[in-house]
Enzyme design. Structure first.
Site, PDB file in Angstrom:
ATOM      1  N   THR A   1      55.599  99.305 -67.821  1.00  0.00           N
ATOM      2  CA  THR A   1      56.204  98.578 -68.932  1.00  0.00           C
ATOM      3  C   THR A   1      57.616  98.154 -68.542  1.00  0.00           C
ATOM      4  OG1 THR A   1      57.223 100.522 -69.934  1.00  0.00           O
ATOM      5  CG2 THR A   1      54.940 100.042 -70.560  1.00  0.00           C
TER       6      THR A   1
ATOM      7  N   TYR B   1      68.011 112.260 -69.732  1.00  0.00           N
ATOM      8  CA  TYR B   1      66.742 111.724 -70.242  1.00  0.00           C
ATOM      9  C   TYR B   1      65.705 112.829 -70.378  1.00  0.00           C
ATOM     10  CZ  TYR B   1      62.279 109.277 -70.350  1.00  0.00           C
ATOM     11  OH  TYR B   1      61.012 108.852 -70.697  1.00  0.00           O
TER      12      TYR B   1
ATOM     13  N   ARG C   1      65.658  96.223 -81.566  1.00  0.00           N
ATOM     14  CA  ARG C   1      66.846  95.364 -81.559  1.00  0.00           C
ATOM     15  C   ARG C   1      66.488  93.885 -81.450  1.00  0.00           C
ATOM     16  NH1 ARG C   1      70.902  97.422 -77.049  1.00  0.00           N
ATOM     17  NH2 ARG C   1      68.939  97.401 -75.898  1.00  0.00           N
TER      18      ARG C   1
ATOM     19  N   SER D   1      58.127  95.819 -77.328  1.00  0.00           N
ATOM     20  CA  SER D   1      57.410  95.727 -76.057  1.00  0.00           C
ATOM     21  C   SER D   1      56.815  97.086 -75.711  1.00  0.00           C
ATOM     22  CB  SER D   1      58.357  95.274 -74.935  1.00  0.00           C
ATOM     23  OG  SER D   1      59.376  96.239 -74.731  1.00  0.00           O
TER      24      SER D   1
ATOM     25  N   ASP E   1      69.442  98.212 -84.593  1.00  0.00           N
ATOM     26  CA  ASP E   1      69.907  98.916 -83.405  1.00  0.00           C
ATOM     27  C   ASP E   1      69.888 100.406 -83.716  1.00  0.00           C
ATOM     28  OD1 ASP E   1      71.177 100.027 -81.247  1.00  0.00           O
ATOM     29  OD2 ASP E   1      72.988  98.802 -81.383  1.00  0.00           O
TER      30      ASP E   1
ATOM     31  N   ASN F   1      59.158 105.747 -81.366  1.00  0.00           N
ATOM     32  CA  ASN F   1      58.878 105.395 -79.975  1.00  0.00           C
ATOM     33  C   ASN F   1      60.101 104.892 -79.218  1.00  0.00           C
ATOM     34  OD1 ASN F   1      57.193 104.184 -77.619  1.00  0.00           O
ATOM     35  ND2 ASN F   1      58.224 102.408 -78.517  1.00  0.00           N
TER      36      ASN F   1
ATOM     37  N   LYS G   1      63.995 114.341 -73.813  1.00  0.00           N
ATOM     38  CA  LYS G   1      62.563 114.395 -74.088  1.00  0.00           C
ATOM     39  C   LYS G   1      62.086 115.830 -74.297  1.00  0.00           C
ATOM     40  CE  LYS G   1      61.919 110.025 -74.162  1.00  0.00           C
ATOM     41  NZ  LYS G   1      61.641 109.359 -75.462  1.00  0.00           N
TER      42      LYS G   1
ATOM     43  N   VAL H   1      54.128 104.559 -66.892  1.00  0.00           N
ATOM     44  CA  VAL H   1      53.391 103.438 -67.467  1.00  0.00           C
ATOM     45  C   VAL H   1      54.082 102.152 -67.023  1.00  0.00           C
ATOM     46  CG1 VAL H   1      52.513 102.397 -69.592  1.00  0.00           C
ATOM     47  CG2 VAL H   1      52.885 104.866 -69.488  1.00  0.00           C
TER      48      VAL H   1
END
Length: 273
Positions: free
Chosen positions: A193, A158, A41, A19, A66, A93, A162, A191
């Protein structure tokens, strides 16, 4: 510099392809004629995307895995080899985020995120990059974030993950300079998503935290990513507002920036409430 030419014995491997940005990058690469290996996954979602791509004439393979599992990652090169193709484009990604203060965080969730966001990038890069260098051609795209440019209270691990991805990617790019392999870090801002909901934000919270001007359609982000790879760019930040924000974050004193970020983060507001 450009992406390697498509061929029957060559493929682009995209992680987190079920996705969001990953799926859209896969579509963009398919439009350019690349054979796809889709990794995530969710096998059902991968199969649906593969069928969609095949309907456009593309060749697409599904390898559910996974990526938080080191054993599953280690098995990928052999699984790819069984398809009779070499990975000439690698898109790391896959990623996720936890939300909230570290003082009340779940250790397993935090470490699981680091496995996907950091360990998986290092692991797959280390496994597939040597073949690219040996062949003298290839393209690597690691997906970081505009969160890489400053600490982020409320998503501490997080943003740190990054930041690692950005630093790691820039270092690898310098190592392989002149080899025929390009290495690019994609640093998208917000974004629309599934990532937002999976991270635990409501749409209202997400749009309150990030100005409307910073939000981009996933299609625009994917096109910028693939175009950046094709041009051999080392860092791609889609959207003018996000580029300005990233530059400002790097020069603003942390003593001024961090209290503002902490005050405005939805995950910390909830905790205080």
């Amino acid at each position: 510099m450009s992406l390697p030419a498509p061929g029957p014995d060559r493929a682009a491997l995209v992680t987190g392809a079920s996705s969001g940005i990953g799926a859209e990058i896969a579509r963009e690469l398919a439009r350019r004629g690349h054979q796809l290996i889709l990794v995530a996954r969710s096998e059902d979602k991968l199969q649906a995307l593969a069928e969609e791509l095949r309907g456009t004439g593309a060749v697409a393979h599904v390898l559910p895995a996974d990526l938080s599992d080191a054993t599953a990652r280690a098995a990928l090169p052999e699984r790819v080899g069984s398809l009779g193709v070499g990975v000439e484009v690698l898109v790391n990604n896959a990623g996720l985020s936890t939300v909230g203060p570290v003082a009340s965080a779940d250790p397993a969730a935090e470490l699981g995120m680091v496995e996907v966001d950091v360990a998986s990038v290092v692991d797959l890069t280390t496994r597939f990059l040597p073949g690219m260098v040996d062949r003298g051609r290839g393209a690597l795209l690691n997906v970081a974030s505009t969160a890489a440019f400053q600490p982020l209270p409320g998503q501490a691990a997080y943003a740190a993950s990054k930041a690692f991805v950005l630093s790691y990617t820039q270092a690898v790019a310098a190592e392989v300079a002149g080899s025929g392999v390009t290495v690019t870090a994609l640093c998208p801002g917000p974004v629309a998503t599934d990532f937002v909901a999976t991270a635990g934000f409501t749409d209202e919270e997400a749009h309150q935290a990030m100005p409307k001007v910073m939000w981009l359609p996933v299609e625009e982000v994917a096109k910028a990513a693939v175009a950046g790879m094709a041009k051999g760019r080392k860092v791609v930040i889609p959207g003018a507002a996000n580029r300005v924000s990233a530059m400002a974050a790097q020069v603003t004193p942390r003593s001024l920036l961090l209290p503002v970020l902490a005050k405005g983060h939805p995950g910390l507001k909830r905790d205080r409430g």
